[in-house]
Motif scaffolding. Structure first.
Motif, PDB file in Angstrom:
ATOM      1  N   ASN A 135       1.017  -1.364   0.130  1.00 27.07           N
ATOM      2  CA  ASN A 135      -0.001  -0.083   0.005  1.00 27.07           C
ATOM      3  C   ASN A 135       0.982   1.213  -0.103  1.00 27.07           C
ATOM      4  O   ASN A 135       0.459   2.246   0.615  1.00 27.07           O
ATOM      5  CB  ASN A 135      -0.947   0.102   1.162  1.00 27.07           C
ATOM      6  CG  ASN A 135      -2.285   0.578   0.952  1.00 27.07           C
ATOM      7  OD1 ASN A 135      -2.828   0.563  -0.200  1.00 27.07           O
ATOM      8  ND2 ASN A 135      -2.902   0.873   1.746  1.00 27.07           N
ATOM      9  N   GLU A 142      -3.292   7.308   4.127  1.00 27.06           N
ATOM     10  CA  GLU A 142      -3.296   6.896   5.343  1.00 27.06           C
ATOM     11  C   GLU A 142      -2.818   7.570   6.630  1.00 27.06           C
ATOM     12  O   GLU A 142      -3.390   7.545   7.604  1.00 27.06           O
ATOM     13  CB  GLU A 142      -2.338   5.215   5.267  1.00 27.06           C
ATOM     14  CG  GLU A 142      -2.799   4.234   4.466  1.00 27.06           C
ATOM     15  CD  GLU A 142      -4.045   3.559   5.235  1.00 27.06           C
ATOM     16  OE1 GLU A 142      -4.093   3.146   6.315  1.00 27.06           O
ATOM     17  OE2 GLU A 142      -5.187   3.276   4.398  1.00 27.06           O
ATOM     18  N   LYS A 145      -5.762   9.902   7.314  1.00 26.59           N
ATOM     19  CA  LYS A 145      -6.968   9.239   7.866  1.00 26.59           C
ATOM     20  C   LYS A 145      -6.486   9.045   9.267  1.00 26.59           C
ATOM     21  O   LYS A 145      -7.490   9.381  10.267  1.00 26.59           O
ATOM     22  CB  LYS A 145      -7.014   7.779   7.136  1.00 26.59           C
ATOM     23  CG  LYS A 145      -8.300   7.009   7.845  1.00 26.59           C
ATOM     24  CD  LYS A 145      -8.405   5.721   7.053  1.00 26.59           C
ATOM     25  CE  LYS A 145      -7.395   4.645   7.323  1.00 26.59           C
ATOM     26  NZ  LYS A 145      -7.759   3.574   6.797  1.00 26.59           N
ATOM     27  N   LEU A 179       0.407   3.664  12.423  1.00 27.45           N
ATOM     28  CA  LEU A 179       0.782   3.364  11.093  1.00 27.45           C
ATOM     29  C   LEU A 179       1.871   2.358  10.855  1.00 27.45           C
ATOM     30  O   LEU A 179       1.878   2.013   9.811  1.00 27.45           O
ATOM     31  CB  LEU A 179       1.344   4.784  10.339  1.00 27.45           C
ATOM     32  CG  LEU A 179       0.349   5.977  10.493  1.00 27.45           C
ATOM     33  CD1 LEU A 179       0.906   7.346  10.209  1.00 27.45           C
ATOM     34  CD2 LEU A 179      -0.712   5.745   9.140  1.00 27.45           C
TER      35      LEU A 179
END
Length: 516
Positions: A135, A142, A145, A179
């Motif tokens: 990803n 990400e 988010k 993360l």
């Protein structure tokens, strides 16, 4: 095999036994809540798990297939990285692969040898597949988010991390850990600097994750919503229960009650046997029976007495105030370096009110409190405290001018007229025993340090308490007693808390900074 297995271990900190013949196991996908009173050994157990502290006795196994990372809210962030640069460090390995791809692309532009070209193309293809599978091309989304979920976006992602407050920095560190997504995430008080909406987001994140978690939190509602197991540190042992927090505590309480009954029953039996032996040992006719009872007593598996927990008895001294208006805030703008955090504020606080200041983390709640007490200058407007008002202020961060002195010395320096016995009595009422009083402040847990600060508050009569996140680091017993002490206080209270139950229980009025 579990991810972590610690068997039959013992550990002593200074002259205090924290663990004795205890065990701890973490299995894949388990979400363990680590509970226990302040000073029980939770922080030490985390350090053992992270390999920072060695066992005095016992065996430690960590499965090498799994990665484990720890949220250290007190770690320093060096350099001039912005929030986004710092969070991008969670993907350091992927960025290193991207650099390799760029070098391959440069080589492809000049390479003429067909075999070398084919090898470079294969390498490039493998790297691209790896980046896509991990990803890599959605990293920015990400980061955004997670930042939005934890309320970091409002700081500005181009803000340097070193300029953030302690609470803001803690949120950024939590974001980076999430993360990085290691196999095991060890979270020590992750909700301390989160407001209600961000706690809800973190709850959903943990519940949707297939990773394993070890969580220390005094926010029992948060624990109840996320854990699959509880490991409760009590009486030098770790007792593991299955279920959410409420279910596990109900099981613990039932076991405690049964243990007390068994202990009391055995003590009665022991007393009977000892009395019988004392009466009959010297008589020839009954000596054999007495010796028999003596052997039975020596082989008896003695039940340990129930553990005694030091429960604080906070109580705030009230200085009478005859007026009605305690505080008047008019067109007040608060902030730093001439930059306002909030719109101009207008409100009044009357005698006897308990005012909760709410709003998302970073909106300026702590800044407002510091401005009211004069610790920070207002940008504009006025904040006027009535005459004859004496303020008792509790600051959010556990900061001491000297952490190498003992609690007794610290409190004595604040109140030189008190003798040592009076100081120790005050600390004991706040849940700190003789052993705590001998240690340097640096050696105490966060909850124990908080109790020193509360102790200082209890020793001065005041009529306005201003409390900034007073429940941070406190255990369940201490929070309950603090809540009761605030309710019993006859004066006025202005407080900030991320704990919704604490706010709902105490507040007679709520000032929501998001709605002003």
């Amino acid at each position: 095999m579990g991810i972590i297995e610690i068997n039959n271990f013992s550990h002593t900190f200074g002259d205090k036994v924290l663990f004795e013949d205890s065990s701890f196991v973490l299995n894949p996908k388990e979400k363990i809540g680590l509970t226990g009173v302040n000073g029980a050994g939770k922080s030490t157990l985390l350090k053992i798990i992270m390999g920072e502290v060695l066992l005095d006795k016992g065996t430690f196994y960590k499965n090498p297939k799994y990665t484990i990372k720890y949220l250290d809210q007190h770690a320093e962030v060096k350099g001039d990285d912005t929030i986004k640069q710092y969070l991008s460090g969670a993907y350091k390995d992927l960025f290193e692969i991207e650099e390799k791809v760029e070098k391959i692309n440069e080589a492809l532009a000049t390479e003429q040898n067909p075999k070398k070209l084919e090898k470079l193309l294969n390498q490039s293809g493998e790297y691209y597949e790896f980046l896509a599978a991990n990803n890599f091309y959605a990293i920015d989304s990400e980061i955004e988010k997670v930042c939005f979920g934890l309320g970091i976006t409002g700081f500005g992602l181009n803000t340097q991390v070193k300029t953030l407050s302690g609470g803001q920095r803690a949120k950024v560190m939590l974001a980076k850990l999430l993360l990085e997504s290691p196999d095991v995430m060890v979270l020590d008080e992750p909700t301390n600097f989160l407001d209600v909406s961000h706690i809800e987001w973190l709850t959903k994140f943990i519940n949707s994750s297939d990773k394993a978690f070890i969580i220390v939190s005094h926010d029992t509602h948060f624990l109840n919503d996320v854990v699959t197991n509880i490991c409760d540190v009590d009486n030098n042992r770790i007792n593991k229960y299955s279920g959410n927090y409420e279910k596990c505590m109900a099981i613990k309480e039932a076991k405690r009650v049964q243990h007390e009954k068994n202990y009391e029953q055995q003590q009665r039996e022991i007393k009977k046997m000892e009395d019988y032996i004392a009466r009959n040992k010297a008589r020839a006719a009954t000596a054999n029976m007495a010796h028999s009872r003596e052997k039975m007593l020596s082989r008896l598996d003695i039940i340990n007495p129930p553990s005694e927990q030091i429960k604080p008895t906070f109580s705030f001294k009230y200085k009478p105030f005859a007026g009605n208006l305690v505080l008047k805030v008019s067109k007040l703008q608060v902030g730093y370096n001439g930059k306002s955090l909030l719109k101009p504020l207008n409100f009044e606080v009357n005698n006897g009110e308990r005012i909760a200041i709410t709003g998302f983390n970073g909106i300026g709640k702590s800044t407002l409190l510091k401005t009211i007490i004069g610790q920070i200058s207002a940008i504009s407007g006025n904040s006027e405290i009535a005459r004859n008002i004496v303020v008792g202020y509790y600051e959010q961060e556990n900061e001491f001018n000297n952490i190498d002195i003992t609690p007794v010395t610290y409190v004595s320096n604040k109140f030189p007229k008190l003798n040592e016995k009076e100081v120790r009595t005050a600390l004991n009422k706040c849940g700190l025993n003789a052993i705590h009083c001998k240690k340097s402040i640096s050696k105490l847990s966060g909850g124990e340090q908080s109790k020193i600060k509360i102790c200082v508050l209890t020793l001065t009569a005041c009529n306005l308490l201003i409390l900034d996140e007073p429940t941070n680091h406190l255990d369940v017993f201490a929070i309950d007693r603090l809540e009761q002490a605030i309710k019993e206080f006859d004066g006025t209270v202005i407080f900030v808390s991320h704990s919704k139950p604490f706010v709902n229980s105490l507040a007679t009025k709520i000032i929501d900074l998001e709605k002003l």
